[in-house]
Each structure stands twice: as structure tokens, then as C-alpha cells.
Design an enzyme around this catalytic site. Structure first.
Site, short mmCIF file in Angstrom:
data_model
loop_
_atom_site.label_atom_id
_atom_site.label_comp_id
_atom_site.label_asym_id
_atom_site.label_seq_id
_atom_site.Cartn_x
_atom_site.Cartn_y
_atom_site.Cartn_z
N HIS A 350 85.36 51.75 74.28
CA HIS A 350 84.51 52.35 75.31
C HIS A 350 85.27 52.41 76.65
O HIS A 350 85.77 51.38 77.12
CB HIS A 350 83.20 51.58 75.47
N ALA A 351 85.34 53.59 77.24
CA ALA A 351 86.20 53.78 78.42
C ALA A 351 85.79 52.87 79.58
O ALA A 351 84.61 52.69 79.86
CB ALA A 351 86.12 55.24 78.87
N HIS A 380 86.04 60.55 85.57
CA HIS A 380 85.05 59.50 85.83
C HIS A 380 85.75 58.15 86.03
O HIS A 380 85.50 57.44 87.01
CB HIS A 380 84.07 59.43 84.65
N GLU A 381 86.63 57.82 85.12
CA GLU A 381 87.31 56.51 85.20
C GLU A 381 88.19 56.40 86.43
O GLU A 381 88.21 55.38 87.11
CB GLU A 381 88.14 56.26 83.93
N HIS A 384 86.50 55.38 89.54
CA HIS A 384 86.37 53.93 89.71
C HIS A 384 87.65 53.37 90.35
O HIS A 384 87.60 52.58 91.29
CB HIS A 384 86.17 53.24 88.37
N GLU A 408 79.61 54.74 89.81
CA GLU A 408 79.58 55.65 88.66
C GLU A 408 79.62 57.12 89.08
O GLU A 408 79.89 57.99 88.26
CB GLU A 408 78.32 55.39 87.83
N HIS A 508 76.52 49.41 76.09
CA HIS A 508 76.11 48.66 77.29
C HIS A 508 75.09 47.57 76.99
O HIS A 508 74.90 46.68 77.82
CB HIS A 508 75.57 49.64 78.32
N TYR A 518 73.79 54.70 85.91
CA TYR A 518 74.19 56.05 85.47
C TYR A 518 73.12 57.09 85.80
O TYR A 518 73.43 58.25 86.04
CB TYR A 518 74.49 56.06 83.97
O1 X8Z Z 1 79.93 54.10 80.14
C1 X8Z Z 1 80.23 55.11 80.75
C2 X8Z Z 1 81.63 55.27 81.32
C3 X8Z Z 1 82.23 53.97 81.70
S1 X8Z Z 1 81.50 53.28 83.09
C4 X8Z Z 1 82.50 55.91 80.28
N1 X8Z Z 1 79.33 56.10 80.89
C5 X8Z Z 1 77.98 56.00 80.32
C6 X8Z Z 1 78.00 56.02 78.81
O2 X8Z Z 1 79.03 56.36 78.22
O3 X8Z Z 1 76.98 55.72 78.20
C7 X8Z Z 1 79.54 57.35 81.60
C8 X8Z Z 1 78.28 58.15 81.36
C9 X8Z Z 1 77.24 57.19 80.87
ZN ZN Z 2 81.84 54.35 84.83
#
Ligand code: X8Z
Ligand code: ZN
Length: 611
Positions: A350-351, A380-381, A384, A408, A508, A518
Site C-alpha cells: 500500500h503506497a 499524491h505520495e 506528502h 492527503e 487502513h 481522505y
Molecule cells: O491510502 C491512500 C494513499 C496513501 S496515504 C495511497 N489513499 C486512500 C486509499 O487508498 O484508500 C489515497 C486515496 C484514499
Molecule cells: Zn496519502
């Protein structure tokens, strides 16, 4: 400091609260007669110690998420236990000085320290150890998660591979199998999750909060109940747009898969939306009949045809920030980041974005695919990372975003500037589609941005109910799907029971990262973009604006980013936008022409709205 999105599990520096605004139900440690000098001394020492422990835990987590083994899990658990225990202790001690008159800077530090524990451990060494183990094992389990279509036989698919299948397959049976397969990852987590909730609630109560959810909601410079109301207000404003999109997409999916698979007026089956969690729907764009202009293009295809490699994808993102006047990423970023899934070991794919030493040790960890989706995620990354760097001269307790939604939103704001005009400028396409293609462009954007809104809300609506005890462990899965249906209008493809734990299949939840950020970010990014485009003097519709190369916009953005968490978030918002409130009109205005078009299509095709 730590990974950019602040894993609350380990008591990361978290955001902002005006103290005593309603969340705390007791002021546990109040002892009279503390002086301002004592308070100052305490805050200085705690800040420094916290900073050191945070960096140690950050490094341990980096290693654990890059090499998941029993040993690294233990190392990370140990480091996080020390941090989490210390931050809960400091939070408690900070309350001793609640009544002491301090300078605005020190008063803010006191508040931030009181909140610096995102998932507080109880004041009991056994429980502290247990919590740290549970947190590390849940995170590790998700990272190791896979679906083996042939049972014990290889090959097995990890989250990236399952995601790819769900994005591209159009066979509903295959999609259903993959959906069920991945969701099985959650089931073994259920008991440990329930235990984690108990321990976190106990720790929160000791700090004076009703439960973990009350603590999480206290991070927004307003009373926690007012924050929850604010979210509902924003959602009500955007719900009509979501309903129009939902109706259109459901109608188009019913056309593709038939009414037996997609009920024309029921919730959409969650396996048909091109995403494991049905959170963003951009991958089913090709199933939509929107009018494609002659010059329409497929960025995924273009990137692949050009043989762009993962590093090249990141370079595109960095180049955008450089064009705004930000300095290049350090050499160590390129040496220490992980861009590709290693063949020989388990990693958390997960990024995420990190600043391991809170100075300039910036890194990204992401199993990059050469797709348009990952092209956006890279931006997005990096958002950060550039934020982390912009605030790294602030004192440690201010080295954070104005609130977690800001963190975010930065990279997403930049990605809004990845317009066809921008792609032409950097030579990725030759011709910009004409204005007649705007509906199609907005539909693509909406499938990502608008589709996500209710998903962004429900994850923490569910967790808040779990933390408060309104939802008991024996109702976890039912409550999850009730919320998913109510807000998103999606349903599981097969009946689920309490033997399942579907929230655990979303990163998450086992990683314990709060999710409301988010939802906030979806709103902020349009507000930010509107302000930046104004600063850049770009006229015309917002969806055609790119701030690429505009130093003035870059300076304005940097002015906000470099404040870190030193001021309440409305101050930071005002620096960039002139507004002190969250405002959904920027998003609603951006998509207004699409809303008109969707309503016409729904009427013309007889697609009902709602479920
Ligand atoms: O988790 C993330 C990022 C890392 S902070 C890739 N996002 C959420 C997800 O993937 O569920 C970005 C959009 C929503
Ligand atoms: Zn993020």
C-alpha cells in the site's frame, strides 16, 4: 516525521486541538501550582524525547513494512510500544499544565502533545506490550495477505495482482471469485481487532476521552461533535451529485452485465466497479457510453508504449513540483525508496510516503504499476514528501500538516493539474481534445473523485461506532455493510456473515490509519486548486487549469505548507485560499456541467436515482 499519513497506531504527532473543547470527560492529572517555567521545561523535554522516539519507531516500521518477518514485526512492535507508552504518558502530564498561562506557541505545543497519541496504550506494561503486538501483527497480516485461486497451489495473488484483475476483468464470475478471495484476508483478524479496540479505548479513557473515536475527532481545532456535524453538512451538499453519478453508472453496468447481475434500482454489486473496495470507479470508465472526442487518449497505454519505468513515473511527479519552484528530492530518496514489489519477500505494498529522520530522509514505498491510476498516486505520495520537507524547519511538534486532511490533499491538488494541456506540454500527448470532450473528461474525474466521497465517510463512521461500543464485535460485518449500502449504495456480491471481517480487507483498518482525512482531502483539493489557479491568473473552467510551471502558485502553496501545524488549520487554509471554512462549492462547481449531463442521461435512459 513518520510515514506521511501518520500511523496513529504508534502515537504519531497528530494535528491540532483547542483543548478542553468537549471531548475530554475528565482532567485526570490536574495538580495545582504548576508554574509557566515548569510548563516550558516540561514541554521542551517532552518534545525532544518524543522526536527521538518517533524517529526510532519510524525507522523500525520502515524496515518491518519492507521486510515482513516475525523478527521485524517484533522489532517494530518494540519500538512502537516505547513510543506509544511515552506519548500517552506525556499527554497525561501535559494536562497538568492546562490552567497555566503560556505564550501562544507553547500553548499550542501543549495541545499538540496532549493529542500526540493517536491510539493510546493503557497505563499497564502488560497491556502496552499486548497492544503493540496486536498492532504489528494486524499490519503484517495485511501485508502478507494473498488470494490463492487454486487453494494451496501456487500461484497466489497479492493485493496488487488482485487489484489489477479487478480493474481489468469484465467477467462477473471471475470478479466475484477475486472479490471473495481477497476479502478472506480479513477474517482471521477479527478477534485481534476487537482486542485492539478494547485496549485503545482503555488508554483513551485514561486520557479523559470517551473512546478512541472521540480522541480522533478531537484533532480538528473545533469541538469533536461540531466536526462530525460539519462532515454531514458537506456530504449533504454533495450527495445529489453522487446520486446522479451512481444512477448513471448503475444503468451502464446493467446494460453491460444484464439486469440479473445489476438490479436497475438496487445497490450496485461491489465487485463490478473496477476496484477491490468499490472506492473509486475510474477503472470502469471504458464501460461508459459518454461521448468520446476523436482525440481522446489512454494515458495508461501511452505510458506503457513509451516503456516508462517506475522511476520514470516518479520523475514525472517530481518534475511537476520542481516546475513550481520546489527543490529536487534528495539523492537518498532515489536510493532508499521502494518502487517495485520485490519478488522474494513480503512487503506492505500500500503506497506511503515517509520522512524517516524528520530532516530530509524522504522516501516513497509503493509497488508501482505503469497505469494512469498510479501516475496520479505518485503525485499524491510526493505531495506528502514535499509537505514534510516544507515544514521540516518547524519545531518537532509543529512538523505536521495543518490537519490530516491537508496532508492527503496536497498531492491530489497537483494531480488535478495533470490536464490534457499539461500532458501536451510535457510531450505525452500530441493533441488536446476539444472543449466538446470536457464532459468525457469530467466523467473520468468524477469516477475517481465523486465516487469516492461516501466511501471516504463510511470507513470512520464504522470505526467510530465500533470504538463507542454502539457496534459490538458480533455485529462488525453487518454494521459495515449497512453503512456501505446506506451511503455508497453498494452491496456485497454474496451473502456475508459474522464469520467474515470485511473491514480487515481494507488496509487502513488493520493498519489503524484514520480515514476521514481522505474525505476532507477530496473537499480541500478543489478549494486549494481554485485558489492556486486564481493566483496563477489562469482563467476559464477549473478543470482545464494546470498550474504547471507557475512559480507564483508554488510560492503560495509553499507559504501554507511551511507553516506545518504551527497554527490552527483555518489559519493555514486562509493563507492559501482566503477562506477559513471547508467549502464544498469548489468541488460542486467543478462538476456542475457533468451533473447537468448526468441528469439528462438518467432521464433519457430512464435510469432511476437512489436504491
Ligand atoms: O491510502 C491512500 C494513499 C496513501 S496515504 C495511497 N489513499 C486512500 C486509499 O487508498 O484508500 C489515497 C486515496 C484514499
Ligand atoms: Zn496519502
Amino acid at each position: 516525521m513518520r510515514s506521511a499519513w501518520m500511523r496513529m497506531a504508534v502515537g504519531v504527532l497528530c494535528c491540532v486541538l483547542l483543548g478542553g473543547m468537549g471531548a475530554r470527560i475528565a482532567n485526570g492529572q490536574a495538580k495545582p501550582a504548576a508554574t509557566p517555567e515548569e510548563a516550558k521545561k516540561f514541554l521542551e523535554e517532552a518534545e525532544q524525547r518524543y522526536f527521538d522516539l518517533n524517529n526510532k519507531a519510524s525507522r523500525a516500521s520502515w524496515v518491518q513494512e519492507n521486510f515482513i518477518t516475525d523478527d521485524t514485526e517484533q522489532i517494530a512492535a518494540d519500538a512502537n510500544e516505547i513510543l506509544n507508552t511515552a506519548s500517552a504518558k506525556y499527554a497525561k502530564e501535559a494536562h497538568r499544565y492546562d490552567g497555566v498561562k503560556l505564550s501562544p506557541e507553547l500553548a499550542r505545543k501543549r495541545l499538540l502533545l496532549e493529542l500526540a497519541t493517536g491510539f493510546p496504550a493503557p497505563d499497564d506494561p502488560k497491556a502496552q506490550k499486548e497492544l503493540a503486538q496486536v498492532l504489528a501483527s494486524l499490519d503484517g497480516d495485511y501485508g502478507k495477505g494473498q488470494w490463492c485461486p487454486d487453494g494451496d497451489k501456487k500461484p497466489c495473488l497479492d493485493v496488487t495482482a488482485v487489484g489489477k484483475l479487478m480493474a481489468t476483468s469484465r467477467d462477473p464470475e471471475e470478479l466475484k471469485r477475486a472479490w471473495i478471495g481477497w476479502h478472506a484476508v480479513g477474517a482471521p483478524m477479527r478477534q485481534r481487532y476487537a482486542r485492539m479496540v478494547e485496549l485503545g479505548n482503555q488508554g483513551s479513557k485514561e486520557l479523559g476521552y470517551a473512546d478512541v473515536g472521540a480522541l480522533w475527532r478531537s484533532n480538528y481545532d473545533m469541538p469533536p461533535d461540531a466536526f462530525a456535524k460539519e462532515l454531514d453538512r458537506l456530504w449533504e451538499q454533495l450527495r445529489p451529485l453522487y446520486l446522479s453519478l451512481h444512477a448513471y453508472v448503475r444503468g451502464q453496468l446493467a446494460k453491460k452485465y444484464g439486469k440479473d447481475v445489476v438490479s436497475p434500482n438496487g445497490p450496485i454489486p461491489a465487485h463490478l466497479l473496477g476496484n477491490i473496495w468499490a472506492q473509486e470507479w475510474n477503472n470502469v470508465y471504458d464501460l461508459m457510453d459518454s461521448p468520446k472526442p476523436a482525440q481522446s487518449f489512454d494515458l495508461t497505454k501511452i505510458l506503457q508504449e513509451r516503456k516508462t519505468d517506475p522511476k520514470g513515473m516518479v520523475k514525472y511527479g517530481e518534475n511537476f513540483f520542481l516546475s513550481l519552484g520546489f527543490p529536487p528530492l534528495p539523492q537518498t530518496f532515489w536510493e532508499r525508496s521502494l518502487f517495485t514489489k520485490p519478488a522474494d519477500r513480503d512487503v506492505v505494498c500500500h503506497a506511503s510516503a515517509w520522512d524517516v529522520d524528520s530532516k530530509d530522509d524522504l522516501r516513497v514505498k509503493m509497488c508501482i504499476q505503469i497505469t494512469e491510476e498510479d501516475f496520479r498516486t505518485i503525485h499524491h505520495e510526493l505531495g506528502h514528501n514535499f509537505y514534510q520537507r516544507a515544514y521540516n524547519t518547524q519545531p518537532p511538534l509543529f512538523q505536521n500538516s495543518a490537519n490530516d486532511g491537508f496532508h492527503e490533499a496536497v498531492g491530489d491538488t497537483i494531480a488535478l493539474s495533470v490536464t490534457p494541456e499539461y500532458l501536451k506540454k510535457i510531450g505525452l500527448i500530441e493533441t488536446v481534445p476539444p472543449a466538446s470532450g470536457d464532459t468525457d473528461y469530467l466523467l473520468q474525474q468524477a469516477l475517481e473523485k465523486v465516487a469516492f466521497l461516501p466511501f471516504g465517510l463510511v470507513i470512520d463512521k464504522w470505526r467510530w461506532q465500533v470504538f463507542s461500543g454502539q457496534v459490538k464485535p458480533e455485529q462488525y460485518n453487518k454494521a459495515w455493510w449497512d453503512l456501505r449500502e446506506k451511503y455508497q449504495g453498494v452491496a456485497p456480491p454474496v451473502a456475508r456473515t459474522e464469520a467474515d471481517f470485511d473491514p480487515g480487507a481494507k488496509y487502513h483498518v488493520p493498519a489503524n490509519v484514520p480515514y476521514m482525512r481522505y474525505f476532507l482531502a477530496r473537499i480541500y483539493q478543489f478549494q486549494f486548486q481554485r485558489a492556486l489557479c486564481k493566483e496563477a491568473g489562469v482563467e476559464g473552467p477549473l478543470h482545464r487549469c494546470s498550474i504547471y510551471g507557475n512559480k507564483k502558485a508554488g510560492e503560495k502553496l509553499n507559504a501554507m505548507l511551511s507553516m506545518g501545524a504551527s497554527k490552527p488549520w483555518p489559519d493555514a487554509l486562509e493563507v492559501l485560499t482566503g477562506q477559513r471554512e471547508m467549502d464544498a462549492t469548489a468541488l460542486a462547481d467543478y462538476f456542475a456541467p457533468l451533473k447537468t449531463w448526468l441528469d439528462e442521461q438518467n432521464k433519457k435512459n430512464g435510469y432511476p436515482v437512489g436504491w
